[in-house]
Design an enzyme around this catalytic site. Structure first.
Site, PDB file in Angstrom:
ATOM      1  N   SER A  20       0.675  -1.326   0.051  1.00  0.00           N
ATOM      2  CA  SER A  20      -0.150   0.018   0.122  1.00  0.00           C
ATOM      3  C   SER A  20       0.792   1.416   0.077  1.00  0.00           C
ATOM      4  O   SER A  20       0.134   2.228   0.128  1.00  0.00           O
ATOM      5  CB  SER A  20      -0.870   0.107   1.199  1.00  0.00           C
ATOM      6  OG  SER A  20      -2.089  -0.700   0.902  1.00  0.00           O
ATOM      7  N   LYS A  71       0.096   3.812  -2.666  1.00  0.00           N
ATOM      8  CA  LYS A  71      -0.845   4.914  -2.616  1.00  0.00           C
ATOM      9  C   LYS A  71      -0.121   6.155  -2.176  1.00  0.00           C
ATOM     10  O   LYS A  71      -0.973   7.291  -2.580  1.00  0.00           O
ATOM     11  CB  LYS A  71      -1.701   4.570  -1.413  1.00  0.00           C
ATOM     12  CG  LYS A  71      -2.786   3.346  -1.320  1.00  0.00           C
ATOM     13  CD  LYS A  71      -3.509   3.106  -0.355  1.00  0.00           C
ATOM     14  CE  LYS A  71      -4.622   1.962  -0.511  1.00  0.00           C
ATOM     15  NZ  LYS A  71      -4.081   0.702   0.201  1.00  0.00           N
ATOM     16  N   SER A  78      -5.548   3.502   4.859  1.00  0.00           N
ATOM     17  CA  SER A  78      -5.278   2.939   3.707  1.00  0.00           C
ATOM     18  C   SER A  78      -6.307   2.207   2.928  1.00  0.00           C
ATOM     19  O   SER A  78      -6.270   1.185   2.320  1.00  0.00           O
ATOM     20  CB  SER A  78      -4.385   1.588   4.177  1.00  0.00           C
ATOM     21  OG  SER A  78      -3.474   1.444   2.845  1.00  0.00           O
ATOM     22  N   LYS A  91       2.953   6.615   4.672  1.00  0.00           N
ATOM     23  CA  LYS A  91       2.208   5.703   4.288  1.00  0.00           C
ATOM     24  C   LYS A  91       2.650   4.168   4.662  1.00  0.00           C
ATOM     25  O   LYS A  91       3.941   3.851   4.161  1.00  0.00           O
ATOM     26  CB  LYS A  91       1.964   5.714   2.645  1.00  0.00           C
ATOM     27  CG  LYS A  91       1.044   4.762   2.080  1.00  0.00           C
ATOM     28  CD  LYS A  91      -0.309   5.210   2.608  1.00  0.00           C
ATOM     29  CE  LYS A  91      -1.513   3.914   2.555  1.00  0.00           C
ATOM     30  NZ  LYS A  91      -1.415   3.117   3.585  1.00  0.00           N
TER      31      LYS A  91
END
Length: 378
Positions: free
Chosen positions: A57, A60, A117, A221
């Site tokens: 993730s 992202k 997320s 992130k």
């Protein structure tokens, strides 16, 4: 001919009390990792930084970057409503359980992506911006190429497992830097520890534990899958210096956070960010046959200098400037340079350029000036 003068550098420093750590002693548990300073983009420490690995993730970061670019360019508003498609709702993994045709603002969906997320919100935003997830992925890869992310191939906006969806610690640092440097408003979302959606009915908890437990944490992130293991792009700021620590393929969640803290602690302890200034005010340079008698030099571009703390007190600056010029002089014309050194090492060479243009006098203007000087004494 150039005029040269030198002196001690006037600096604004990001100084910390901790003593510098030794790079060789860093205990980082990860397959690849990197530490970068935001303002200069300088890499301070890296291991396997170009190895192509699954980012999970952390993907992202690029999704959020494209959303923020759309917002800051005016093509997207925080208040715009986004309708969830059946495809977006089918993502699985981390999500806020969007229902088909449910509507939510860009701001709320962006919050869900940054804090929790949310895969469903990532795809919904992607479809809203580009028309389809596939079209958005094309934008992701195009932006990656523009940023020089040569190790990266994106196949989706979420980071869910897909054969060939890879990037590197270096490339993650590049896109993370672009996001926090150009779009500081993203901090409104990346620094949230706990929040809610749907009028308080749905709770959000930040997957990035550093936000609560690391001084100065600003984002950014997390990511984890069975193949990628535990990943993180962690950002933190202290005394005006912001660092980016990227961790890929760490064996546990705890170790990725501890490894990021190790990198960040090293950076804050060992380095300082300085703003270079001339040792004395710059003086105008005479211009012959110009519609102005002189041109003022100025520093061109960013004057930030990243240096090891032990070199800070030894910093010196030398300024080299043209003694005189002949018109015409264009705005931005090179006039000299400012060289920042520490001992024998050159830390930076900063260009000095003309602040404004100086046009050349015409024949009649020169004649008029001569007559004025001759008959009226100037």
């Amino acid at each position: 001919m150039k005029k040269t003068f030198s002196g001690l550098l006037a600096v604004t420093l990001a100084l910390l009390l901790a003593a510098p750590a030794e790079a060789e002693s860093l205990a980082v548990e990860a397959g690849a990792y990197l530490l970068m300073e935001k303002t200069t983009g300088q890499v301070l420490y890296a291991v396997n930084e170009h190895e192509r690995l699954e980012p999970a993730s952390v993907t992202k970061v690029m999704t959020v970057l494209l959303v923020m670019e759309a917002i800051d360019s005016g093509t997207l508003q925080y208040e715009d409503m986004v309708t969830a498609s059946a495809y977006a709702c089918s993502m699985g993994g981390s999500q806020i359980w969007l229902k088909e045709n449910e509507q939510m603002s860009v701001e709320e969906m962006l919050k869900a992506v940054c804090v929790a997320s949310a895969n469903d919100c990532s795809v919904a935003l992607a479809e809203h911006i580009a028309g389809s997830a596939d079209a958005f992925v094309e934008k992701m890869n195009q932006r990656a190429r523009e940023l020089g992310m040569e190790d990266t191939t994106f196949l989706n906006p979420t980071g869910l497992p897909a054969q060939g969806h890879v990037t590197s610690a270096y490339d993650i640092a590049l896109m993370s830097r672009e996001l926090i440097l150009r779009h500081p408003d993203v901090r409104r979302f990346t620094t949230i520890w706990m929040d809610t959606l749907r009028n308080g009915e749905f709770g959000l908890n930040n997957t990035n534990k550093l936000i609560r437990f690391y001084e100065g944490a600003t984002g950014l992130k997390t990511g984890s899958t069975d193949g990628a293991l535990y990943c993180l792009s962690a950002t933190a700021e202290r005394d005006g210096m912001e660092l980016i620590a990227v961790i890929l393929k760490s064996p546990t969640s705890t170790q990725r956070f501890e490894s990021a803290k190790t990198l960040l602690n090293y950076g804050f302890a060992a380095y300082a960010l300085a703003q270079a200034q001339p040792p004395e005010p710059l003086r105008p340079i005479p211009v012959s046959l110009g519609d102005a008698p002189a041109v003022m030099p100025k520093l061109s571009g960013d004057t930030s200098i990243l240096a090891a703390k032990e070199k800070v007190n030894a910093m010196e600056v030398q300024v080299e400037l043209e003694e005189s010029l002949a018109a015409p002089v264009e705005a931005g014309h090179p006039l000299g340079r400012m060289v920042v050194t520490s001992g024998e090492e050159i830390l930076a060479e900063l260009p000095l350029v003309a602040e404004k243009a100086v046009a050349r006098l015409t024949y009649w203007q020169i004649l008029e000036k001569c007559l004025h000087t001759a008959f009226l004494g100037g």
